[in-house]
Design an enzyme around this catalytic site. Structure first.
Site, PDB file in Angstrom:
ATOM      1  N   GLU A 117       0.853  -1.189   0.000  1.00 38.69           N
ATOM      2  CA  GLU A 117       0.000   0.000   0.000  1.00 38.69           C
ATOM      3  C   GLU A 117       0.887   1.237   0.000  1.00 38.69           C
ATOM      4  O   GLU A 117       1.628   1.483   0.957  1.00 38.69           O
ATOM      5  CB  GLU A 117      -0.933  -0.007   1.211  1.00 38.69           C
ATOM      6  CG  GLU A 117      -2.273  -0.623   0.917  1.00 38.69           C
ATOM      7  CD  GLU A 117      -2.909  -0.065  -0.351  1.00 38.69           C
ATOM      8  OE1 GLU A 117      -3.227  -0.862  -1.246  1.00 38.69           O
ATOM      9  OE2 GLU A 117      -3.081   1.164  -0.480  1.00 38.69           O
TER      10      GLU A 117
ATOM     11  N   CYS B   1       4.520  -1.552  -8.615  1.00 40.47           N
ATOM     12  CA  CYS B   1       3.186  -1.133  -8.156  1.00 40.47           C
ATOM     13  C   CYS B   1       3.287   0.020  -7.148  1.00 40.47           C
ATOM     14  O   CYS B   1       3.574   1.150  -7.548  1.00 40.47           O
ATOM     15  CB  CYS B   1       2.440  -2.340  -7.591  1.00 40.47           C
ATOM     16  SG  CYS B   1       0.677  -2.084  -7.446  1.00 40.47           S
TER      17      CYS B   1
ATOM     18  N   ILE C  55      -2.426  -5.590  -9.930  1.00 45.57           N
ATOM     19  CA  ILE C  55      -3.304  -5.635  -8.764  1.00 45.57           C
ATOM     20  C   ILE C  55      -3.601  -4.221  -8.270  1.00 45.57           C
ATOM     21  O   ILE C  55      -2.702  -3.539  -7.782  1.00 45.57           O
ATOM     22  CB  ILE C  55      -2.662  -6.489  -7.656  1.00 45.57           C
ATOM     23  CG1 ILE C  55      -2.502  -7.924  -8.163  1.00 45.57           C
ATOM     24  CG2 ILE C  55      -3.505  -6.448  -6.381  1.00 45.57           C
ATOM     25  CD1 ILE C  55      -1.788  -8.846  -7.242  1.00 45.57           C
ATOM     26  N   ARG C  56      -4.848  -3.804  -8.467  1.00 42.55           N
ATOM     27  CA  ARG C  56      -5.210  -2.414  -8.122  1.00 42.55           C
ATOM     28  C   ARG C  56      -4.087  -1.486  -8.604  1.00 42.55           C
ATOM     29  O   ARG C  56      -3.632  -0.592  -7.895  1.00 42.55           O
ATOM     30  CB  ARG C  56      -5.416  -2.271  -6.604  1.00 42.55           C
ATOM     31  CG  ARG C  56      -6.697  -2.948  -6.082  1.00 42.55           C
ATOM     32  CD  ARG C  56      -6.731  -2.977  -4.549  1.00 42.55           C
ATOM     33  NE  ARG C  56      -6.407  -1.698  -3.952  1.00 42.55           N
ATOM     34  CZ  ARG C  56      -7.288  -0.776  -3.586  1.00 42.55           C
ATOM     35  NH1 ARG C  56      -8.579  -1.005  -3.720  1.00 42.55           N
ATOM     36  NH2 ARG C  56      -6.899   0.360  -3.061  1.00 42.55           N
TER      37      ARG C  56
ATOM     38  N   HIS D  20       3.558  -6.872 -11.276  1.00 42.29           N
ATOM     39  CA  HIS D  20       4.308  -7.582 -10.232  1.00 42.29           C
ATOM     40  C   HIS D  20       5.030  -8.816 -10.770  1.00 42.29           C
ATOM     41  O   HIS D  20       4.536  -9.931 -10.586  1.00 42.29           O
ATOM     42  CB  HIS D  20       3.334  -8.079  -9.150  1.00 42.29           C
ATOM     43  CG  HIS D  20       2.656  -7.012  -8.366  1.00 42.29           C
ATOM     44  ND1 HIS D  20       3.234  -6.413  -7.270  1.00 42.29           N
ATOM     45  CD2 HIS D  20       1.439  -6.450  -8.502  1.00 42.29           C
ATOM     46  CE1 HIS D  20       2.398  -5.520  -6.756  1.00 42.29           C
ATOM     47  NE2 HIS D  20       1.301  -5.517  -7.488  1.00 42.29           N
TER      48      HIS D  20
ATOM     49  N   GLU E  76       7.357 -10.278  -9.471  1.00 42.17           N
ATOM     50  CA  GLU E  76       7.736 -11.115  -8.316  1.00 42.17           C
ATOM     51  C   GLU E  76       6.658 -12.139  -7.983  1.00 42.17           C
ATOM     52  O   GLU E  76       6.927 -13.098  -7.241  1.00 42.17           O
ATOM     53  CB  GLU E  76       8.040 -10.224  -7.094  1.00 42.17           C
ATOM     54  CG  GLU E  76       6.835  -9.606  -6.388  1.00 42.17           C
ATOM     55  CD  GLU E  76       6.279  -8.348  -7.052  1.00 42.17           C
ATOM     56  OE1 GLU E  76       6.678  -8.026  -8.192  1.00 42.17           O
ATOM     57  OE2 GLU E  76       5.425  -7.669  -6.430  1.00 42.17           O
TER      58      GLU E  76
END
Lengths: 306, 197
Positions: free
Chosen positions: B51, B82, B140-141, B176, B178
């Site tokens: 986040e 991200c 992701i978002r 991502h 990873e």
């Protein structure tokens, strides 16, 4: 981590709701604190304190305990207000087995659904089929078998089922230790023994084998239930939780903003007693709490779900 | 070994473990970094997914933001995925109040630009400088890059939006790598670290 098989994909048709995207979302929450909030104002306090996500619900578990009666999914208006108030992910709870509540939550755009024993179960036999949803699910577990049964149903994240709303961390500690010990035991098994272990755990053999190889669950594991102090949060992390849910512990305390920020710090520096000590200073009143051994069996949430 | 680069992963919050594994498999010595003195010991740094608001707050709170800016200015290679991409942007289009970035890439990012979790997706992404076909992009978002300045090179796009950028020693992807078994982007970054070591 487990490397999930690649999904057929092309630039023209991106794939939503895949296991990788669902489990990957929880990976992003690791090392963080997810806080229960009942309105937009609390959600903002949580976000400002450094929460990685909020759990939108109508009453915190301490109040659900006090009020009694049937606890259900929250009002969509209230969930939407919270979604509108913060930029961090918003989670919300459905009752166990109440897949229509889950459908409603998905339609509202919540980022994660908690199929939660804190609400009154809607089905005493079946949990929801979580593969049927694009929105990922987190579920509670008291032991490894329960965790793997939830993962087999499609859960993309697992949390302990510590007694929510008690301010007492003892049950979450029990669940984390149980899960960790059972995983450690599997590590020592050979292939012959894993079949019997799967039978004992009442879980699919493939998942049991995967856990034995990985030495961890194939999804993220958080602690939930009873965390009231920075030291509680750090304890859960040292016991192997990859992050922490905090329910009543924050907004039932004397100074929620300060306590929330303190729990965030202690969750990141969970292995540094000096940081935890500093975070623990002058936080005001913690929530009063309930001793779990005085809770009647019928009021133990961990017994809900199977 | 002296020519094995030591690469830190900013471990305030996020998917640290997955980056440590990806870096190790790309032949770097990978270690978590939470304190300024740990940052001083690494040759390069990965800022993981997580986040961005939380990570930025913790970085300021624990005195990591300034040392990070200094090392980036001094040329330390950094790779952000991200949330990490957001921290490497000179500007956020829609920051939360007080949300700071370390900077490093002359770009403006839009947070959660691809939508909420229900819109999170996987798609194949062609990345300039990475051979062997497209990488598996897990979004992701995810943020995207609204615009880049003259010094920044766009190395991947998806659906007409910029999703990977490089400016000198700083690399950022809104997806991502990873979370996949494909560590070619990490290998590219390890090479970047080796080149300046």
């Amino acid at each position: 981590m487990s490397t999930l098989p690649s999904t057929p994909q092309s630039a023209e048709s991106p794939a939503t709701g895949t296991a990788r995207v669902k489990r990957g979302m929880a990976e992003q929450l690791k090392g963080g604190v997810i806080m229960d909030v009942v309105d937009a104002e609390q959600a903002k306090i949580a976000e400002d304190a450094g929460a990685v996500a909020v759990m939108a619900l109508e009453r915190v578990p301490a109040d659900i305990r006090k009020d009694g009666g049937v606890a259900r999914m929250s009002d969509p208006n209230m969930i939407e207000e919270i979604i509108g108030a913060v930029s961090i992910p918003v989670m919300a709870k459905s009752r166990i087995g109440h897949f229509v509540e889950a459908q409603v939550l998905q339609s509202l755009g919540v980022d994660y659904i908690d199929e939660s024993e804190v609400l009154t179960p809607a089905d005493e036999v079946n949990h929801s089929d979580k593969f049927a949803f694009t929105t990922p699910f987190v579920c509670g577990a008291t032991n490894l078998g329960e965790a793997l049964r939830r993962i087999a149903e499609g859960a993309a994240m697992i949390r302990s089922k510590g007694e929510a709303g008690t301010g007492n961390v003892v049950e979450a500690v029990r669940h984390l230790r149980q899960i960790k010990n059972e995983i450690a035991r599997l590590r020592g098994f050979d292939n012959n023994e894993l079949y019997a272990a799967a039978k004992d755990l009442r879980a699919p053999y493939e998942l049991v084998k995967e856990v034995a190889e990985l030495g961890k669950l194939p999804v993220v594991l958080f602690s939930a239930g009873g965390v009231a102090t920075p030291a509680d949060a750090a304890l859960m992390r040292q016991l192997g939780a990859e992050g922490v849910f905090v329910g009543s512990g924050i907004f039932k305390s004397g100074d929620p903003a300060k306590r929330a920020a303190a729990i965030v710090k202690a969750t990141t520096f969970y292995d540094d007693p000096k940081v935890i000590a500093d975070a623990s200073r002058n936080l005001g009143e913690a929530m009063v709490g309930i001793n779990c051994d005085t809770l009647p069996e019928s009021e133990r949430y961990a017994n809900r779900g199977w | 070994m002296s020519d094995t680069p030591v690469i830190g992963v900013l471990a305030l919050q996020g998917d640290v473990r997955e980056h440590l594994i990806a870096l190790a498999s790309a032949d770097a010595l990978a270690r978590p970094v939470r304190r300024p003195e740990e940052l001083a010991e690494v040759d390069g740094l990965v800022i993981p997914g997580g986040e961005s608001t939380t990570m930025s707050k913790l970085a300021v709170l624990f005195g990591m933001m300034e040392p990070l800016r200094e090392r980036i200015r001094a040329g330390m290679p950094v790779y952000g995925t991200c949330a990490g991409m957001i921290l490497l942007a000179e500007k956020i289009l829609d920051p939360r109040s007080g949300q700071e970035t370390a900077g490093g890439i002359d770009m403006i990012v839009r947070r959660n630009a691809f939508g909420r979790q229900n819109e999170s997706f996987e798609a194949a992404v062609e990345v300039a400088g990475i051979d062997g076909g497209p990488v598996e992009g897990v979004f992701i978002r995810a943020p995207w890059v609204e615009s880049v300045g003259a010094g920044a090179e766009v190395i991947a796009e998806h659906g007409g939006h910029i999703v990977a950028v490089r400016q000198r020693n700083v690399l950022a992807t809104s997806f991502h790598p990873e979370l996949t078994g494909d560590h070619r982007v990490h290998a590219l970054f390890v090479d970047m670290v080796r080149a300046v070591k």
